[in-house]
Design an enzyme around this catalytic site. Structure first.
Site, PDB file in Angstrom:
ATOM      1  N   ASP A  46       0.798  -1.199  -0.016  1.00 14.19           N
ATOM      2  CA  ASP A  46      -0.091   0.039  -0.029  1.00 14.19           C
ATOM      3  C   ASP A  46       0.762   1.359   0.013  1.00 14.19           C
ATOM      4  O   ASP A  46       2.087   1.304   0.178  1.00 14.19           O
ATOM      5  CB  ASP A  46      -0.890   0.002   1.099  1.00 14.19           C
ATOM      6  CG  ASP A  46      -2.131   1.073   1.277  1.00 14.19           C
ATOM      7  OD1 ASP A  46      -2.227   1.602   0.105  1.00 14.19           O
ATOM      8  OD2 ASP A  46      -2.525   1.442   2.497  1.00 14.19           O
TER       9      ASP A  46
ATOM     10  N   GLU B 116       2.236   5.132  -4.065  1.00 14.91           N
ATOM     11  CA  GLU B 116       2.553   6.043  -5.384  1.00 14.91           C
ATOM     12  C   GLU B 116       3.532   6.978  -5.372  1.00 14.91           C
ATOM     13  O   GLU B 116       3.977   7.252  -6.302  1.00 14.91           O
ATOM     14  CB  GLU B 116       1.031   7.061  -5.188  1.00 14.91           C
ATOM     15  CG  GLU B 116      -0.204   6.236  -5.482  1.00 14.91           C
ATOM     16  CD  GLU B 116      -0.625   5.238  -4.174  1.00 14.91           C
ATOM     17  OE1 GLU B 116      -0.016   5.589  -3.135  1.00 14.91           O
ATOM     18  OE2 GLU B 116      -1.287   4.365  -4.209  1.00 14.91           O
TER      19      GLU B 116
ATOM     20  N   ASP C 273      -9.226   3.125  -2.641  1.00 14.08           N
ATOM     21  CA  ASP C 273     -10.350   3.483  -1.733  1.00 14.08           C
ATOM     22  C   ASP C 273     -11.508   3.972  -2.288  1.00 14.08           C
ATOM     23  O   ASP C 273     -12.076   5.172  -2.588  1.00 14.08           O
ATOM     24  CB  ASP C 273      -9.726   4.525  -0.787  1.00 14.08           C
ATOM     25  CG  ASP C 273      -8.526   4.360   0.107  1.00 14.08           C
ATOM     26  OD1 ASP C 273      -8.475   2.861   0.297  1.00 14.08           O
ATOM     27  OD2 ASP C 273      -7.957   4.922   0.772  1.00 14.08           O
TER      28      ASP C 273
HETATM   29  O1  MIG Z   1      -4.208   6.279   4.334  1.00 15.76           O
HETATM   30  O2  MIG Z   1      -3.738   1.127   5.896  1.00 15.76           O
HETATM   31  O3  MIG Z   1      -6.117   1.907   0.417  1.00 15.76           O
HETATM   32  O4  MIG Z   1      -7.114  -0.179   1.759  1.00 15.76           O
HETATM   33  O5  MIG Z   1      -7.052   0.358   4.515  1.00 15.76           O
HETATM   34  C1  MIG Z   1      -4.976   5.226   4.401  1.00 15.76           C
HETATM   35  C2  MIG Z   1      -5.066   1.810   5.875  1.00 15.76           C
HETATM   36  C3  MIG Z   1      -4.081   3.902   4.257  1.00 15.76           C
HETATM   37  C4  MIG Z   1      -5.004   2.930   2.188  1.00 15.76           C
HETATM   38  C5  MIG Z   1      -5.729   1.717   1.616  1.00 15.76           C
HETATM   39  C6  MIG Z   1      -6.552   1.070   2.530  1.00 15.76           C
HETATM   40  C7  MIG Z   1      -6.171   1.002   3.938  1.00 15.76           C
HETATM   41  C8  MIG Z   1      -5.669   2.108   4.509  1.00 15.76           C
HETATM   42  N1  MIG Z   1      -4.583   2.833   3.562  1.00 15.76           N
END
Ligand code: MIG
Length: 719
Positions: free
Chosen positions: A316, A319, A429
């Site tokens: 995650d 980007e 999201d």
């Molecule tokens: O700033 O880890 O897209 O699936 O639950 C949010 C917390 C960070 C974004 C991800 C989401 C995840 C969440 N993350």
């Protein structure tokens, strides 16, 4: 400009000295050409490509993006963005997928291989002009020809190299939430799933399983004896899937930080110091995934978790997302200070608001750090879209080294074309909005065209509050997506299937059970698409070129046999469906068998009760099914069921393999060729096994075009 012939139908135009993204795996031979086919090119500081579209042209592709399957009418900007508000006007989501197909009288595909910002104005500024603006004059451009959109897609996928094969259990239902905070909570989720007999293969660990959001650590307080816990959960049938974020917390004594500093593995700021940004752990450094050594180092960091029994991960924030940087924050605070005790006019007030609003993921920040590529510093902005790609590559290459023959589950949020060789993607999201269910439906084929077969959205929606209907309708669609995960944000209504009323639980259970029955088909179609470098989801247009079918955007072809027409509107009790040919409707009602209807070509209004998942079987095609089970490994596929809709004759190749290793690459798999032919008034059925022996019997139900049904059990012939 240099021009190369990559394949008979693929030409590569190299302008200037492009950065090697490694998206395309095939080299070509030099040929003579002066101009880029189809386009008018303007070269200033940026490159601008223009094409005059025909009013009938359809533009497919562009992967993870807003709007329709036909991208006409919008502007899209490839710049991987952490933006959790996917409103229709947004130009960028998390992925950068610069491939599209012009489908009309003149047809061709285009891939802009540039990892910085690329803008596609597809008939927005001028309704008939497609304008591509590339933020550089150093770029590789691929033009792909082919007989039709499907063939163009295949030509394109062929040059990208073989896609990622997840383990078979990754095709099961997956349960997630931000966050299941501790071992007790995870265990409770597992118990609730089991108690309600909801099949499930994995439970996700979101950021709170870590110690202070530090990658590759585990909170000892919340997850004591992690290894025992992981294995205990596995025995109950659940694999745990931890999240890994891109940013590494700055903290003395934390090994990942210390090693990164000692070896110069982090991205650098203007002054040559490790670049500092703030994300979940507070201040972090970003591993320089563009540097092969740093990539290798980070990839091997997954090893401890793997040793604890972990077999899958989600990457995650790659980007990479930036909450703020010191500079950005300082500027905003200064604006605030100069605004203090002032009578702010409306412009100054908005300026003040914007200075804080624009603090996250700002362009300025992306332009202020550097990667080391072959000894040279390259500004991040120039290759922004390769960051998540290379984080995922780091993980995949790490797995390859740690356990070379094992298949791991891996998917990422940010991506660039070519990353599908290393892992899948989820679409980030979304919201619990009906519009986002429809967006999910339209996005799947576009992602497939860009190579991303293992993908799916947060079922039920991530942000916002899902209601019971939306949860059901979304689940009814997601049972067809290879990645099938229910995930939701902190603070929102609980959306695990068991969080609803008894009737809803029952509908969700039977829908998820249907997914497990479909696993032989889904897995077979997925793996065949992977091996043949083809798509799994297609728009109707890819198979039915008539003008009417070309315009259908809310029905999809799933594999070679099925067409689906999902329900995506609130309180709807049915919908219109276009049948491009005669088809067999399997009106799956709580999974009861035998609910078939032969439907003729044309428009139909179909009533669909909330518990129903209509499935259409194309003519002279077959659907293979198994029995359901509590998880993928519990499925018994020694005997399979087939539903065949046959007019004259049909054939199907059923593919299967061990689902765990990469042995299929050495020819270790099962292929059963099923053939049905009408001879007089009887249907002759033959099933021949090539390769590994896994299936003994097939229970085949043949439905002819008059709706007559015949059941026959046949033994699979083994060679
Ligand atoms: O700033 O880890 O897209 O699936 O639950 C949010 C917390 C960070 C974004 C991800 C989401 C995840 C969440 N993350």
């Amino acid at each position: 400009m240099k021009v190369y012939e990559i394949k008979q139908y693929v030409t590569k135009y190299t302008i200037g000295q492009p950065f090697a993204t490694e998206a395309v795996m095939q080299e070509g031979k030099p040929i003579q050409k002066k101009q880029i086919d189809y386009f008018q090119v303007e070269e200033k500081e940026e490159l601008c490509l223009k094409y005059k579209m025909d009013s009938e042209d359809i533009v497919w592709g562009l992967g993870e993006n807003q709007r329709g399957m036909n991208k006409r009418g919008g502007v899209y900007e490839s710049y991987c963005s952490d933006d959790p508000n996917h409103t229709p006007d947004k130009k960028s989501l998390y992925g950068a997928h610069n491939f599209f197909i012009m489908d009309g009288e003149v047809g061709f595909g285009v891939f802009i291989d540039y990892p910085g910002k690329v803008t596609f104005d597809v008939g927005f500024t001028h309704k008939d002009i497609l304008e591509i603006t590339i933020g550089t004059t150093d770029v590789d451009i691929y033009i792909i020809k082919g007989e039709n959109a499907r063939e163009i897609t295949r030509e394109f996928l062929a040059i990208l190299g073989e896609g990622y094969a997840p383990p078979k259990w990754a095709f099961g239902y997956q349960q997630s939430r931000w966050s299941y905070r501790d071992a007790q909570e995870v265990e409770k989720v597992a118990e609730d799933l089991l108690y309600n007999r909801i099949p499930c293969d994995s439970i996700y660990l979101d950021i709170d399983y870590m110690e202070d959001y530090k990658d590759f650590t585990i909170s000892k307080e919340n997850f004591p004896n992690f290894r025992d816990f992981v294995n205990r959960m596995k025995q109950k049938g659940f694999r745990l899937i931890p999240i890994i974020d891109a940013g590494v917390k700055i903290e003395e004594g934390y090994d990942v930080y210390e090693e990164g500093i000692a070896n110069n593995y982090f991205c650098l700021d203007k002054k040559g110091k490790p670049f500092v940004a703030a994300v979940w752990p507070g201040k972090v450094h970003f591993p320089d995934f563009l540097n092969p050594e740093a990539r290798k180092w980070f990839g091997l960091k997954y090893k401890d978790l793997i040793n604890d029994g972990i077999e899958g991960f989600w990457n995650d924030m790659n980007e990479p997302a930036i909450f703020y940087t010191e500079e950005g924050l300082k500027e905003a605070i200064e604006t605030a200070e100069t605004s203090k005790n002032k009578n702010l006019d409306i412009h100054s007030f908005f300026h003040l608001m914007d200075s804080f609003r624009g603090i996250s993921n700002s362009l300025k920040d992306y332009q202020s750090f550097y990667h080391r590529v072959e000894g040279e510093l390259v500004n991040h902005h120039e290759l922004h879209n390769l960051y998540g790609y290379n984080m995922t590559r780091a993980a995949a290459e790490g797995f390859e080294e740690i356990d070379p023959n094992k298949r791991f589950l891996l998917f990422s949020r940010a991506s660039y074309i070519g990353m599908h060789r290393y892992g899948g993607i989820w679409t980030g999201d979304n919201h619990s909005w009906w519009q986002h269910l429809l967006l999910n439906i339209k996005m799947m084929p576009s992602l497939n065209m860009c190579g991303f077969l293992y993908s799916g959205a947060d079922t039920g929606g991530f942000s916002g509050e899902v209601n019971q209907q939306l949860m059901i309708r979304w689940t009814q669609f997601s049972i067809f997506t290879p990645l099938f995960r229910n995930h939701s944000a902190m603070g929102t209504r609980r959306q695990e299937p068991f969080a609803f009323d008894g009737e809803t639980i029952e509908v969700l259970r039977s829908t998820i059970e249907l997914r497990y029955k479909l696993i032989p088909y889904i897995y077979s179609e997925y793996m065949k698409a992977l091996l043949k470098k083809d798509v799994y989801f297609q728009p109707l247009a890819f198979q039915y070129p008539d003008e009417r079918s070309r315009r259908v955007e809310d029905q999809l072809l799933v594999g070679e046999t099925l067409m689906i027409a999902p329900l995506y509107e609130e309180n709807a009790i049915g919908r219109y469906v276009w049948l491009p040919e005669e088809m067999l409707l399997w009106g799956v009602h709580k999974n009861h068998e035998g609910n078939y209807r032969v439907m003729e070509k044309g428009d139909h209004y179909l009533e669909v009760a909330l518990e129903e998942t209509p499935i259409f079987i194309r003519k002279n095609k077959m659907l293979v099914l198994g029995k359901t089970g509590l998880n993928v490994e519990a499925l018994d596929h020694r005997e399979l069921q087939m539903i065949a809709f046959v007019d004259t004759k049909a054939s199907y190749i059923y593919y299967d393999d061990d689902g765990k290793t990469k042995e299929f690459r050495n020819g270790n798999y099962t292929e059963i060729i099923v053939e049905i032919e009408k001879v007089g008034e009887i249907f002759k059925i033959k099933a021949e096994n090539r390769g590994n022996r896994t299936v003994e019997k097939l229970h085949v139900e043949v439905i002819d075009t008059r709706g007559n049904r015949r059941k026959q059990t046949i033994d699979v012939i083994h060679d």
